[in-house]
Design a protein around this motif. Structure first.
Motif, PDB file in Angstrom:
ATOM      1  N   GLN A  85      -7.295  -4.538  -1.198  1.00  0.00           N
ATOM      2  CA  GLN A  85      -6.780  -5.401  -0.148  1.00  0.00           C
ATOM      3  C   GLN A  85      -7.586  -6.705  -0.142  1.00  0.00           C
ATOM      4  OE1 GLN A  85      -4.416  -3.554   0.357  1.00  0.00           O
ATOM      5  NE2 GLN A  85      -4.645  -1.968   1.902  1.00  0.00           N
ATOM      6  N   ARG A 101      -8.320   4.820   4.729  1.00  0.00           N
ATOM      7  CA  ARG A 101      -9.431   5.352   3.930  1.00  0.00           C
ATOM      8  C   ARG A 101      -9.874   6.716   4.471  1.00  0.00           C
ATOM      9  NH1 ARG A 101     -12.762   1.559   4.574  1.00  0.00           N
ATOM     10  NH2 ARG A 101     -12.420   0.388   2.653  1.00  0.00           N
ATOM     11  N   LEU A 150       0.824   4.000  -3.001  1.00  0.00           N
ATOM     12  CA  LEU A 150       0.489   5.403  -2.742  1.00  0.00           C
ATOM     13  C   LEU A 150       1.605   6.343  -3.190  1.00  0.00           C
ATOM     14  CD1 LEU A 150      -1.187   5.128   0.770  1.00  0.00           C
ATOM     15  CD2 LEU A 150      -2.312   5.726  -1.383  1.00  0.00           C
ATOM     16  N   ARG A 155      -8.382   5.465  -4.440  1.00  0.00           N
ATOM     17  CA  ARG A 155      -9.399   4.698  -3.728  1.00  0.00           C
ATOM     18  C   ARG A 155      -8.790   3.422  -3.146  1.00  0.00           C
ATOM     19  NH1 ARG A 155     -11.286   8.887  -4.019  1.00  0.00           N
ATOM     20  NH2 ARG A 155     -13.140   9.612  -5.151  1.00  0.00           N
ATOM     21  N   VAL A 156      -9.324   3.002  -2.004  1.00  0.00           N
ATOM     22  CA  VAL A 156      -8.888   1.750  -1.386  1.00  0.00           C
ATOM     23  C   VAL A 156     -10.125   0.961  -0.997  1.00  0.00           C
ATOM     24  CG1 VAL A 156      -8.663   2.837   0.890  1.00  0.00           C
ATOM     25  CG2 VAL A 156      -7.473   0.692   0.416  1.00  0.00           C
ATOM     26  N   THR A 157     -10.126  -0.320  -1.318  1.00  0.00           N
ATOM     27  CA  THR A 157     -11.262  -1.177  -1.020  1.00  0.00           C
ATOM     28  C   THR A 157     -10.763  -2.533  -0.543  1.00  0.00           C
ATOM     29  OG1 THR A 157     -13.352  -2.065  -1.897  1.00  0.00           O
ATOM     30  CG2 THR A 157     -11.475  -2.076  -3.385  1.00  0.00           C
ATOM     31  N   THR A 201       0.826  -1.205   0.000  1.00  0.00           N
ATOM     32  CA  THR A 201       0.000   0.000   0.000  1.00  0.00           C
ATOM     33  C   THR A 201       0.862   1.256   0.000  1.00  0.00           C
ATOM     34  OG1 THR A 201      -1.772  -1.158   1.171  1.00  0.00           O
ATOM     35  CG2 THR A 201      -1.789   1.250   1.280  1.00  0.00           C
ATOM     36  N   THR A 245      -6.721  -0.509   6.923  1.00  0.00           N
ATOM     37  CA  THR A 245      -7.370   0.016   5.721  1.00  0.00           C
ATOM     38  C   THR A 245      -8.436   1.045   6.059  1.00  0.00           C
ATOM     39  OG1 THR A 245      -6.937  -2.061   4.551  1.00  0.00           O
ATOM     40  CG2 THR A 245      -8.633  -0.628   3.624  1.00  0.00           C
ATOM     41  N   PRO A 295     -13.654   0.535  -7.295  1.00  0.00           N
ATOM     42  CA  PRO A 295     -13.146   0.568  -5.921  1.00  0.00           C
ATOM     43  C   PRO A 295     -13.867   1.554  -5.015  1.00  0.00           C
ATOM     44  CG  PRO A 295     -11.748   1.890  -7.325  1.00  0.00           C
ATOM     45  CD  PRO A 295     -12.810   1.297  -8.237  1.00  0.00           C
ATOM     46  N   ALA A 304      -6.163   2.833  -7.644  1.00  0.00           N
ATOM     47  CA  ALA A 304      -6.967   2.022  -6.735  1.00  0.00           C
ATOM     48  C   ALA A 304      -6.086   0.965  -6.087  1.00  0.00           C
ATOM     49  CB  ALA A 304      -8.123   1.359  -7.479  1.00  0.00           C
ATOM     50  N   ILE A 305      -6.337   0.733  -4.811  1.00  0.00           N
ATOM     51  CA  ILE A 305      -5.646  -0.308  -4.050  1.00  0.00           C
ATOM     52  C   ILE A 305      -6.697  -1.285  -3.550  1.00  0.00           C
ATOM     53  CG2 ILE A 305      -4.197  -0.801  -2.050  1.00  0.00           C
ATOM     54  CD1 ILE A 305      -3.237   2.153  -2.256  1.00  0.00           C
TER      55      ILE A 305
END
Length: 336
Positions: free
Chosen positions: A140, A171, A127, A182-184, A123, A167, A230, A137-138
């Motif tokens: 997990q 976020r 970033l 975005r992170v999901t 991550t 996370t 995401p 977009a990341i």
């Protein structure tokens, strides 16, 4: 559901086998250039060949995600050779099947460093490249066990729980910064992957996933969907994942007692195994001269290749439209 984003370059950790391998295949079929990160050379090269056979570009890199410097170097190489990273999928993990008191401190630390810190490292590197461009977009890769711990998997459950907290914190920070990154998270059910052949195990019998078991392609579809959309906080894949997460919110004490009674038996087959068999905690088993494990494990005869719940989760607008149409049809019929 948000607008579908375009993906040109994706990174997948744990890409040489299991869920990562299945995810790589789906991305390649969509024309995405894929950077494949894992420790095992044999599996990496085999996965890269599958990407190329699908007509996409592949960049296999041998990386131990527990080592931040290796991950950072991989990120720089990916940007230089494939181009700007659009999606980074954190999937790599390692663990141990054993009661907590039979796992040595160094083993527990190593499993945590790969499974939890591996995602933190991935991550951070993602970033560092995405934030200056204000896009990306990341994803997990989590588990139903990120919310419900089970016996014999304390290292894995602990790491997956940690990923959720990390996370959620990240976020909030991205939202505060009004970031376009975005992170999901995608939480998975029990899967038919090679992990049960290569993880450290001190169980007297062969480890197995807790039924119901799904094929890795089911997980890969959810992960790829999350990569393209995401905006959602989480994706839950499989009815068992939904029931586990919701059940733990309502009856955690009852689940404690149920798992204490059934959790040992349900995670082992009838086949006895050598407790000292080779494992991949410290070194990959698919190194030079090793074996390509592929995406699927040994439980295909008992595994599901589709999940209606996962399909509905990925196509919520279609499902909502169908339910609305059905309701209107019933109302029209009642008014006759």
């Amino acid at each position: 559901m948000g607008r579908r984003r375009d993906i040109q370059v994706a990174v997948v950790t744990g890409a040489s086998a299991g869920v990562g391998r299945a995810t790589v295949r789906l991305l390649a079929e969509r024309g995405v250039a894929v950077a494949l990160l894992a420790r095992g050379r044999v599996g990496l090269e085999a996965a890269a060949e599958e990407v190329r056979a699908a007509g996409s570009r592949a960049l296999p890199i041998e990386v131990d995600v527990a080592d931040y410097d290796q991950v950072a170097a991989a990120g720089r190489r990916i940007e230089a050779e494939l181009g700007p990273i659009d999606v980074w999928i954190n999937d790599a993990f390692s663990s141990a099947f054993a009661p907590f008191q039979e796992i040595q401190p160094a083993e527990f630390r190593r499993a945590t460093e790969v499974t939890y810190l591996g995602i933190v490292h991935g991550t951070r590197v993602a970033l560092s490249h995405m934030t200056p461009r204000n896009r990306g977009a990341i994803v997990q890769v989590g588990s139903a066990l990120a919310y419900r711990g089970i016996p014999l998997q304390s290292a894995y459950c602990g790491a997956k729980h940690a990923i959720v907290g990390f996370t959620e914190s990240l976020r909030c920070e991205l939202m505060h910064e009004r970031s376009g990154v975005r992170v999901t998270m995608v939480h998975l059910p029990a899967l038919n992957t090679p992990q049960f052949d290569w993880l450290l195990s001190r169980l007297p019998r062969h480890a197995q996933p807790v039924p119901p078991i799904y094929e890795p392609i089911v997980a890969a579809r959810g992960i790829v969907s999350a990569a393209y959309r995401p905006q959602r906080r989480e994706y839950w894949v499989g009815t068992s994942t939904v029931l586990t997460i919701l059940g733990n919110r309502v009856i955690p004490g009852l689940l404690d007692r149920y798992l204490a009674r059934t959790g040992y038996q349900s995670q082992q087959t009838g086949q006895r195994v050598d407790k000292d068999r080779p494992n991949n905690l410290w070194h990959p088993l698919d190194g030079p001269g090793g074996h390509d494990y592929g995406a699927r494990g040994i439980f295909s005869g008992r595994s599901h290749g589709h999940s209606p719940q996962a399909w509905l989760s990925r196509h919520r607008l279609v499902a909502a439209a169908g339910l609305t149409g059905a309701a209107l049809g019933v109302l029209a019929w009642q008014r006759r």
